[in-house]
Design a protein around this motif. Sequence first.
Motif, PDB file in Angstrom:
ATOM      1  N   PRO A 175       6.283   7.985  11.421  1.00 62.38           N
ATOM      2  CA  PRO A 175       6.344   9.357  11.427  1.00 62.38           C
ATOM      3  C   PRO A 175       4.938   9.782  12.185  1.00 62.38           C
ATOM      4  N   ALA A 176       5.226  11.788  11.751  1.00 59.32           N
ATOM      5  CA  ALA A 176       4.312  12.535  12.356  1.00 59.32           C
ATOM      6  C   ALA A 176       2.702  13.020  12.180  1.00 59.32           C
ATOM      7  N   ASN A 177       2.968  12.337  10.060  1.00 62.14           N
ATOM      8  CA  ASN A 177       1.107  12.567   8.980  1.00 62.14           C
ATOM      9  C   ASN A 177       0.594  11.453  10.137  1.00 62.14           C
ATOM     10  N   PRO A 178      -0.639  12.133  10.469  1.00 61.23           N
ATOM     11  CA  PRO A 178      -1.861  11.431  11.044  1.00 61.23           C
ATOM     12  C   PRO A 178      -2.029   9.980  10.322  1.00 61.23           C
ATOM     13  N   VAL A 179      -2.469  10.187   9.185  1.00 56.53           N
ATOM     14  CA  VAL A 179      -2.823   8.767   7.591  1.00 56.53           C
ATOM     15  C   VAL A 179      -2.155   7.564   8.310  1.00 56.53           C
ATOM     16  N   ALA A 180      -0.619   7.973   7.982  1.00 60.19           N
ATOM     17  CA  ALA A 180       0.662   6.887   8.824  1.00 60.19           C
ATOM     18  C   ALA A 180       0.285   6.694   9.811  1.00 60.19           C
ATOM     19  N   ARG A 181       0.068   6.991  10.928  1.00 60.12           N
ATOM     20  CA  ARG A 181       0.397   6.780  12.419  1.00 60.12           C
ATOM     21  C   ARG A 181      -1.506   5.864  12.250  1.00 60.12           C
ATOM     22  N   VAL A 212       0.385  -1.341  -0.085  1.00 60.56           N
ATOM     23  CA  VAL A 212       0.014  -0.059  -0.043  1.00 60.56           C
ATOM     24  C   VAL A 212       0.754   0.959  -0.241  1.00 60.56           C
ATOM     25  N   ALA A 213       0.800   2.040  -0.671  1.00 57.74           N
ATOM     26  CA  ALA A 213       1.173   3.512  -0.736  1.00 57.74           C
ATOM     27  C   ALA A 213       0.822   4.407   0.154  1.00 57.74           C
ATOM     28  N   PHE A 214       1.234   5.162   0.890  1.00 56.72           N
ATOM     29  CA  PHE A 214       0.472   5.694   2.010  1.00 56.72           C
ATOM     30  C   PHE A 214       1.220   7.596   2.332  1.00 56.72           C
ATOM     31  N   PRO A 215       1.024   8.752   2.665  1.00 62.13           N
ATOM     32  CA  PRO A 215       1.203   9.061   2.380  1.00 62.13           C
ATOM     33  C   PRO A 215       1.848   9.826   3.793  1.00 62.13           C
ATOM     34  N   THR A 216       3.239  10.386   4.229  1.00 59.52           N
ATOM     35  CA  THR A 216       4.054  10.831   5.794  1.00 59.52           C
ATOM     36  C   THR A 216       4.792  11.652   5.118  1.00 59.52           C
ATOM     37  N   GLU A 217       4.498  12.947   5.960  1.00 57.35           N
ATOM     38  CA  GLU A 217       5.162  13.677   6.116  1.00 57.35           C
ATOM     39  C   GLU A 217       6.355  14.610   5.651  1.00 57.35           C
ATOM     40  N   THR A 218       7.307  13.392   5.089  1.00 61.11           N
ATOM     41  CA  THR A 218       7.816  13.618   3.868  1.00 61.11           C
ATOM     42  C   THR A 218       8.012  13.145   2.892  1.00 61.11           C
ATOM     43  N   VAL A 219       8.029  12.127   2.420  1.00 65.16           N
ATOM     44  CA  VAL A 219       6.919  11.467   0.632  1.00 65.16           C
ATOM     45  C   VAL A 219       6.560  10.619   1.245  1.00 65.16           C
TER      46      VAL A 219
END
Length: 318
Positions: A118-124, A24-31
């Motif tokens: 990661p800090a991105n809420p979707v990633a977490r 699964v590809a998903f967003p993080t705060e970096t890339v």
Amino acid sequence: MPVIKATTKNIRKAAALLREGGVVAFPTETVYGLGADGTDPGACARIFEIKGRPRFDPLILHECSAARAGKLFSRVPAPARRLMRRFWPGPLTLVLPKSAAIPDIVTSGLRTVAVRVPANPVARALIKAAGRPVAAPSANRFGRLSPTTAAHVRRQLGEGPDLILDGGRTSIGVESTIITFRSGRPVLLRPGGLPLEDIEAVAGKASAPEPGGDKNPAAPGCLKKHYAPKVRLRIIAGPEGIKPSRRAAYLAFSKRPAGRWKASAVLSPSGDLREAAASLFAALHRLERCGAAVIYAERVPARGLGRAIMDRLKRASA
Ligand code: AMP
Ligand code: MG
């Protein structure tokens, strides 16, 4: 391979896919990351296939909390613990001796493992719902430009991933800073989204890795040539002495270049390095597709996030 919005329901669906060995590809705060179950060697193998990534280039494991992430290491020096407390969740990856349970394919057989929260809420939310560490390199073809939008992922990986979670544009826009430790002292393996100055304030002065060359590098995937657009990229000090051309593209730091170019982009009109880092890859993706034969890219100041930007530009131009 559908691109779907990162809603609560879809995040749950993606987590179920991860648990079944999906990618699964998903967003993080970096890339954007290309994720698989970090405890499942077969699922991790698919990451390498989809990216065309050589097996000697180890993966980063992502966890949803510092407490869980810490369990992936067998030994954590005191300054590393301080970094974890201060900067996780965030764009910092630590490379430390691995715990026994981690499959060899994740670390390319090394005795150390790279870990980040990661800090991105979707990633977490995704990692938490998956209930296991998620191995995730950037969701691009090996050596090419990193993706900062779901559309970038789609364009490079096509039908590869089982799912792409669209969480909008990533906020930091360059990969994580990678730090390891030698004799209790920090070593910078890759400049990235967390400024080195911030790290040194907590863990002391960082050194550069001992040069191993491309055959035996300290950070295996950090090759001289990487993050490369399809067209040639040349780093320049500024517009002086460069003749505007309809066959060239221009990537400026803060001031739009004079003259007529095939295309141009300005990373940060106010000269802010954070903003510049956040727009870097999107600008490069656009300029590589504009039909120019060469991209001229201006140097940026090598401090704060400017270090990561210059690192990516140098590898893109190698
Ligand atoms: P990416 O996930 O694409 O941002 O790349 C991860 C990078 O982390 C790799 O290319 C390596 O350079 C670095 N890395 C991962 N694991 C290790 C390790 N055990 N030792 C040194 N570097 C590592
Ligand atoms: Mg990468």
